[in-house]
Structure formats: C-alpha cells, structure tokens
Design a protein around this motif. Structure first.
Motif, PDB file in Angstrom:
ATOM      1  N   ALA A 133      13.639  25.940 -58.532  1.00 13.34           N
ATOM      2  CA  ALA A 133      12.276  26.044 -59.060  1.00 13.34           C
ATOM      3  C   ALA A 133      12.231  25.494 -60.484  1.00 13.34           C
ATOM      4  CB  ALA A 133      11.829  27.505 -59.052  1.00 13.34           C
ATOM      5  N   ALA A 134      11.015  25.214 -60.971  1.00  9.27           N
ATOM      6  CA  ALA A 134      10.833  24.666 -62.319  1.00  9.27           C
ATOM      7  C   ALA A 134      11.549  25.536 -63.347  1.00  9.27           C
ATOM      8  CB  ALA A 134       9.352  24.561 -62.659  1.00  9.27           C
ATOM      9  N   GLY A 135      12.277  24.882 -64.245  1.00  7.94           N
ATOM     10  CA  GLY A 135      13.004  25.578 -65.293  1.00  7.94           C
ATOM     11  C   GLY A 135      14.318  26.181 -64.841  1.00  7.94           C
ATOM     12  N   LEU A 144      22.082  20.797 -60.788  1.00  4.15           N
ATOM     13  CA  LEU A 144      20.759  20.230 -60.537  1.00  4.15           C
ATOM     14  C   LEU A 144      19.739  21.113 -61.239  1.00  4.15           C
ATOM     15  CD1 LEU A 144      18.917  18.223 -59.021  1.00  4.15           C
ATOM     16  CD2 LEU A 144      18.993  19.802 -57.077  1.00  4.15           C
ATOM     17  N   CYS A 145      19.004  20.532 -62.195  1.00  5.62           N
ATOM     18  CA  CYS A 145      18.032  21.291 -62.981  1.00  5.62           C
ATOM     19  C   CYS A 145      16.639  20.704 -62.799  1.00  5.62           C
ATOM     20  CB  CYS A 145      18.393  21.276 -64.460  1.00  5.62           C
ATOM     21  SG  CYS A 145      19.981  22.045 -64.829  1.00  5.62           S
ATOM     22  N   ASN A 146      15.691  21.577 -62.504  1.00  3.23           N
ATOM     23  CA  ASN A 146      14.291  21.197 -62.340  1.00  3.23           C
ATOM     24  C   ASN A 146      13.627  21.269 -63.706  1.00  3.23           C
ATOM     25  OD1 ASN A 146      11.489  21.168 -61.834  1.00  3.23           O
ATOM     26  ND2 ASN A 146      11.724  22.237 -59.884  1.00  3.23           N
ATOM     27  N   LEU A 147      13.230  20.118 -64.234  1.00  2.00           N
ATOM     28  CA  LEU A 147      12.616  20.088 -65.561  1.00  2.00           C
ATOM     29  C   LEU A 147      11.169  20.563 -65.542  1.00  2.00           C
ATOM     30  CD1 LEU A 147      13.922  16.649 -66.887  1.00  2.00           C
ATOM     31  CD2 LEU A 147      14.784  18.939 -67.403  1.00  2.00           C
ATOM     32  N   ASP A 148      10.381  20.093 -64.549  1.00  3.50           N
ATOM     33  CA  ASP A 148       8.935  20.323 -64.606  1.00  3.50           C
ATOM     34  C   ASP A 148       8.228  20.232 -63.240  1.00  3.50           C
ATOM     35  OD1 ASP A 148       9.043  17.606 -64.038  1.00  3.50           O
ATOM     36  OD2 ASP A 148       8.376  16.994 -66.029  1.00  3.50           O
ATOM     37  N   ASN A 149       8.917  20.554 -62.160  1.00  3.65           N
ATOM     38  CA  ASN A 149       8.398  20.443 -60.794  1.00  3.65           C
ATOM     39  C   ASN A 149       8.215  19.011 -60.332  1.00  3.65           C
ATOM     40  OD1 ASN A 149       8.384  23.080 -59.841  1.00  3.65           O
ATOM     41  ND2 ASN A 149       6.411  23.515 -60.787  1.00  3.65           N
ATOM     42  N   THR A 150       8.511  18.038 -61.169  1.00  4.03           N
ATOM     43  CA  THR A 150       8.459  16.628 -60.779  1.00  4.03           C
ATOM     44  C   THR A 150       9.803  15.964 -61.032  1.00  4.03           C
ATOM     45  OG1 THR A 150       6.106  16.493 -61.318  1.00  4.03           O
ATOM     46  CG2 THR A 150       7.304  14.416 -61.174  1.00  4.03           C
ATOM     47  N   ASN A 151      10.360  16.170 -62.203  1.00  2.83           N
ATOM     48  CA  ASN A 151      11.606  15.530 -62.605  1.00  2.83           C
ATOM     49  C   ASN A 151      12.768  16.509 -62.620  1.00  2.83           C
ATOM     50  OD1 ASN A 151      10.714  12.740 -63.406  1.00  2.83           O
ATOM     51  ND2 ASN A 151       9.338  13.965 -64.667  1.00  2.83           N
ATOM     52  N   PHE A 193      15.259  12.189 -62.193  1.00  2.39           N
ATOM     53  CA  PHE A 193      15.138  11.861 -60.779  1.00  2.39           C
ATOM     54  C   PHE A 193      14.071  12.735 -60.136  1.00  2.39           C
ATOM     55  CE2 PHE A 193      19.327  10.664 -62.157  1.00  2.39           C
ATOM     56  CZ  PHE A 193      19.536   9.432 -61.563  1.00  2.39           C
ATOM     57  N   ARG A 194      13.463  12.234 -59.085  1.00  3.09           N
ATOM     58  CA  ARG A 194      12.510  13.004 -58.282  1.00  3.09           C
ATOM     59  C   ARG A 194      13.130  13.248 -56.907  1.00  3.09           C
ATOM     60  NH1 ARG A 194       9.039   9.128 -60.602  1.00  3.09           N
ATOM     61  NH2 ARG A 194       8.844   8.073 -58.615  1.00  3.09           N
ATOM     62  N   PHE A 195      12.921  14.440 -56.387  1.00  2.54           N
ATOM     63  CA  PHE A 195      13.442  14.811 -55.076  1.00  2.54           C
ATOM     64  C   PHE A 195      12.270  14.970 -54.118  1.00  2.54           C
ATOM     65  CE2 PHE A 195      17.105  15.395 -57.519  1.00  2.54           C
ATOM     66  CZ  PHE A 195      18.197  15.670 -56.718  1.00  2.54           C
ATOM     67  N   GLU A 196      12.313  14.236 -53.019  1.00  2.80           N
ATOM     68  CA  GLU A 196      11.318  14.350 -51.960  1.00  2.80           C
ATOM     69  C   GLU A 196      12.022  14.995 -50.780  1.00  2.80           C
ATOM     70  OE1 GLU A 196       9.928  10.352 -51.318  1.00  2.80           O
ATOM     71  OE2 GLU A 196       9.176  10.179 -53.371  1.00  2.80           O
ATOM     72  N   CYS A 197      11.781  16.304 -50.598  1.00  3.78           N
ATOM     73  CA  CYS A 197      12.579  17.078 -49.656  1.00  3.78           C
ATOM     74  C   CYS A 197      11.747  17.655 -48.512  1.00  3.78           C
ATOM     75  CB  CYS A 197      13.267  18.235 -50.374  1.00  3.78           C
ATOM     76  SG  CYS A 197      14.337  17.721 -51.724  1.00  3.78           S
ATOM     77  N   THR A 198      12.404  17.728 -47.380  1.00  4.76           N
ATOM     78  CA  THR A 198      11.952  18.514 -46.249  1.00  4.76           C
ATOM     79  C   THR A 198      13.089  19.489 -45.994  1.00  4.76           C
ATOM     80  OG1 THR A 198      10.719  16.654 -45.348  1.00  4.76           O
ATOM     81  CG2 THR A 198      11.211  18.473 -43.845  1.00  4.76           C
ATOM     82  N   GLY A 199      12.882  20.752 -46.360  1.00  7.68           N
ATOM     83  CA  GLY A 199      13.985  21.711 -46.325  1.00  7.68           C
ATOM     84  C   GLY A 199      15.050  21.267 -47.298  1.00  7.68           C
ATOM     85  N   SER A 200      16.284  21.094 -46.836  1.00  9.10           N
ATOM     86  CA  SER A 200      17.365  20.674 -47.720  1.00  9.10           C
ATOM     87  C   SER A 200      17.709  19.191 -47.571  1.00  9.10           C
ATOM     88  CB  SER A 200      18.608  21.526 -47.453  1.00  9.10           C
ATOM     89  OG  SER A 200      19.025  21.334 -46.123  1.00  9.10           O
ATOM     90  N   LEU A 201      16.960  18.452 -46.748  1.00 10.24           N
ATOM     91  CA  LEU A 201      17.169  17.009 -46.623  1.00 10.24           C
ATOM     92  C   LEU A 201      16.247  16.305 -47.600  1.00 10.24           C
ATOM     93  CD1 LEU A 201      18.644  14.720 -45.166  1.00 10.24           C
ATOM     94  CD2 LEU A 201      16.768  14.701 -43.512  1.00 10.24           C
ATOM     95  N   CYS A 202      16.836  15.539 -48.522  1.00  9.51           N
ATOM     96  CA  CYS A 202      16.065  14.954 -49.621  1.00  9.51           C
ATOM     97  C   CYS A 202      16.296  13.458 -49.751  1.00  9.51           C
ATOM     98  CB  CYS A 202      16.463  15.604 -50.941  1.00  9.51           C
ATOM     99  SG  CYS A 202      16.233  17.388 -51.012  1.00  9.51           S
TER     100      CYS A 202
END
Length: 184
Positions: A36-38, A83-90, A129-138
């Motif tokens: 999740a973000a942050g 793996l760190c979520n910066l802002d729900n996009t990056n 980086f941006r992750f486009e995921c369906t479940g754990s497949l990205c």
C-alpha cells in the motif's frame, strides 16, 4: 500451517535457507500483491515466462555492475528486493545485496538501452516504476520512459535474462510474479 508447509502451498521448497522455485505459474498465482502507499515489502520477483527470479549480478564490473537478470532458480539474498510504494502510482525497488535502488539506464544505447541496474543511492525519475497487477502477476513499467520491463531470454551469454525497460506492450516476457521473500 508451519513455515516449510506454507512454501509448499505456493509450489516452493526450502533448501539450505533458500527458496527453490519449483512451481508452475498457476501454482504461484494470486498469493501476494504490491504494498500500500507509503509501505515497503521485501519481495522476490519471478518471471512468468521462465519461472526464474530477478537477481542482482554483483560480480559484474563497469557499466554492467549491479545488472539485473531474471535467471535465478533460487530465492536467495541476491534475489531479494525492497519494494516501496511511493504514492499509489510510483514504486521504487532496492536490492538487498547492494543496498541501492534499481535504475533503468536510459542513456545507454542499443541492446543495453533501459538495462536495469541496482546502482543508485537516491531516487530520481530513472528509479521509479509503475506496477500494473492482476493479483500477484504484474507488468512493470519505467515511469520515466513509459516502457515495460522485459526479461531478455533471446540473448546469449552474459546478456541472457537481462532486464530492460524497453517494451511497448506487456507480453509473456514482461510479466512477473511478486512474492514475499523469506531472506530479508
């Protein structure tokens, strides 16, 4: 379920403190997701096409130092990333062994364009980086050049399995499972 049995449930086995990837993609699908973000998580990133984990090549020197490949059959310390979520996009990705962020080398040319390397001490545009995921497949895309990360399985020699941000579409070589890592 104990620790060893939880790995078996995901098609993995534990051998000498490392996780052996002995699973088919169906066996490891949909068991984790991006943070999740942050938030940050220690993960292994595994190619859908070849069932091989991202790995940091610490033995390379010069411009290939810290190069990432998707060639490892085991999840060890070189295959563990934060793996760190910066802002729900990056997102940013940092290698456990180098303690450095993964960069897409966008000033390289030819076959090395977009090569991923764990070499940066700070986060700039090349490290997002941006992750486009369906479940754990990205599918994983460089935020700077808007290209998907590919595992180069058609390369031979030291370039085999090299990870590069270079694809316009996400086919089988551009899809990866994101898994919690037991090595952090």
């Amino acid at each position: 379920m104990n620790f060893r049995n939880s790995f078996r449930a995901f098609g993995m086995t534990l051998a000498a403190g490392t996780v052996v990837l002995a699973a088919t993609p169906a066996a490891i699908a949909d068991t984790a997701s991006t943070p999740a973000a942050g938030q940050c998580e220690w993960v292994g990133i595994i190619s859908q096409e070849m069932s091989r984990a991202w790995s940091t090549r610490n033995s390379e020197v010069g411009y290939k130092e810290g190069m990432l490949t998707a060639t490892a059959a085991l999840l060890g310390s070189r295959e563990t990333f934060k793996l760190c979520n910066l802002d729900n996009t990056n997102y940013v990705i940092a290698a456990l062994t180098t303690k450095k962020y993964v960069s897409a080398e966008l000033d390289y040319s030819g076959a090395d364009y977009g090569m991923l390397r764990a070499r940066s001490t700070g986060v700039g545009d090349w490290e997002k980086f941006r992750f486009e995921c369906t479940g754990s497949l990205c599918a994983i895309k460089s935020s700077k050049n808007n290209k998907y990360v590919s595992a180069e399985y058609a390369y031979e020699g030291s370039g085999y399995g090299m990870l590069r941000a270079r694809a316009d579409t996400a086919g089988p070589w551009e899809k990866f499972y994101v898994r919690p890592s037991p090595n952090a």
